[in-house]
Design an enzyme around this catalytic site. Structure first.
Site: not given
Ligand code: OSB
Ligand code: MG
Length: 398
Positions: A147, A173, A175, A201, A226, A251, A275, A303
């Site tokens: 991510s 992925k 952001k 995401d 996402e 999510d 998660k 995650g």
């Molecule tokens: O939206 O998936 C998410 C990390 C913190 C809070 C929200 C998200 C995330 C990530 C990181 O996308 C994923 C990871 O733990 O590697």
């Molecule tokens: Mg997410």
């Protein structure tokens, strides 16, 4: 409380419990549509039985309330004052009975999940069994994606994606946020080529009237978009999914098995990010895995920038057959100066990590490192009463 066969099982007797809020040394801020996450703490739960078996669990909301309402300081209180005492005073013989004991707690999914995880780890340790075997997992290696947060320039994102793909990661992925979406996706798709699994995401950064703009992303063959809309806007996602050919993945909106059923029945998404912390724990996660498997819905494990202690049960879960897409499971070497487990896991050249077969949590916890990072702590007796609590101001933190 009991269930068939419980009479044969002894209680998971806890002699002593600790709640430890620790700081994790992030290598760089993780930037999303809700802003930068530059300070990272988690709440660890350490259970010890009379025989000296230890079970660790991790509650991993973010430090701030901008991803979901849960935040680390509140979760420390929730665990210390309610979640843990409710379990310690119940007759817990199977880990899932810890989830039952905490059922009266509304929301606060991350705290409940961290406590339940500690009971799973302690139970596995006492049984001499791996978490994977305890939950009936099958795979011995699981595929991983990265991510990638919002960065100062598109070039930096493209470079990071290329690096991870050369290392073997199975998907990327990105952001996205208003003003950081179509161009970064177009440039990344151009650089990685048509065959790489790519997804985005938005962390709830858009509104339904952005639908026309978001439909420009349909051109890039994304595995999913996402959480485009707000965390509590299920019906908005129903409407948006009708307007996009890209599968919507939820999510933040999915905080219980009931939410997942509602979202799928309504057509709010065609892909699920699971998660365990966000849905209230491993028991809830097992229910969701079965639901998605039965319905043929693509499922993957998200995650929360967990330490290895928090990632360990998630890795075990990913060995279940319902997890059909790569997990957000970058190792600590990508996120942190070090990990709370040693040896920690790494991603192999095939883009997979090993599912541990050792008993209990599956990885050795570096207890001295944990203790050196504590900013707030509480100690409870097996009766659920708090014996002592305090703060370590010299370690800083919230
Ligand atoms: O939206 O998936 C998410 C990390 C913190 C809070 C929200 C998200 C995330 C990530 C990181 O996308 C994923 C990871 O733990 O590697
Ligand atoms: Mg997410």
């Amino acid at each position: 409380m009991g269930e068939a066969g419980d009479g044969d099982l002894p209680p998971i007797g806890v002699a002593r419990a600790e709640v430890l809020q620790v700081g994790l040394p992030l290598l760089e801020p993780f930037v999303t549509s809700f802003g930068p996450t530059s300070s990272r703490h988690v709440v660890l739960i350490r259970l010890e039985d009379e025989a000296g078996h230890v079970g660790w669990g991790e509650a991993a909301p973010l430090d701030h309330p901008f991803y979901l309402p849960d935040f680390v300081g509140g979760t420390f209180e929730l665990v210390t004052r309610w979640a843990l005492p409710m379990c310690l005073t119940a007759d817990v013989r199977r880990p899932r009975q810890a989830a039952t004991a905490m059922a009266p707690i509304r929301g606060n999914t991350f705290g409940r999940a961290g406590v339940e995880a500690a009971f799973w780890a302690l139970h596995a340790e006492r049984a001499g069994c791996s978490l994977r075997d305890l939950i009936g997992g099958e795979a011995s290696r699981i595929p991983v994606g990265e991510s990638i947060g919002i960065k100062p320039t598109i070039e930096e994102v493209v470079e990071e994606a290329g690096l991870r793909l050369r290392e073997g990661y199975r998907r990327i992925k990105l952001k996205i946020a208003p003003g950081w979406d179509v161009e970064v996706v177009r440039e990344t798709r151009r650089a990685v080529g048509p065959d790489v699994m790519l997804q985005v995401d938005a962390n709830g950064g858009y509104v339904l009237s952005d639908a026309d703009h978001l439909s420009e992303l349909d051109a890039f063959d994304l595995a999913c978009i996402e959480q485009p809309l707000a965390f509590d806007d299920l019906l908005g996602h129903v409407e948006l999914q009708r307007m996009l050919s890209t599968p919507v993945c939820l999510d933040e909106s999915l905080r219980s098995p009931g939410h997942v059923r509602a979202a799928l029945d309504l057509g709010a998404c065609r892909n699920v990010n699971l998660k365990p912390g966000r849905v209230g724990g491993i028991t809830a996660a097992l229910e969701i895995e079965r639901e998605c498997r039965d319905r043929g819905i693509p499922l993957w494990c998200g995650g929360m920038l967990e330490s290895g202690i928090g990632r360990a049960p998630n890795i075990a879960l990913c060995s279940l057959p319902g997890f059909t897409q790569p997990a957000d499971m970058s190792p600590a070497s990508v996120l942190y100066e070090d990990d709370l487990i040693d040896p920690t896991f790494e991603v192999g050249s095939d883009g997979c990590i090993d599912v541990p077969t050792r008993p209990g949590l599956g990885y050795p916890v570096v207890e001295a490192r944990v203790r050196s990072r504590v900013v707030r702590w509480a100690e409870l007796g097996g009766d659920g009463n708090v014996r002592a609590r305090g703060e370590e101001k010299e370690n800083g933190g919230p």
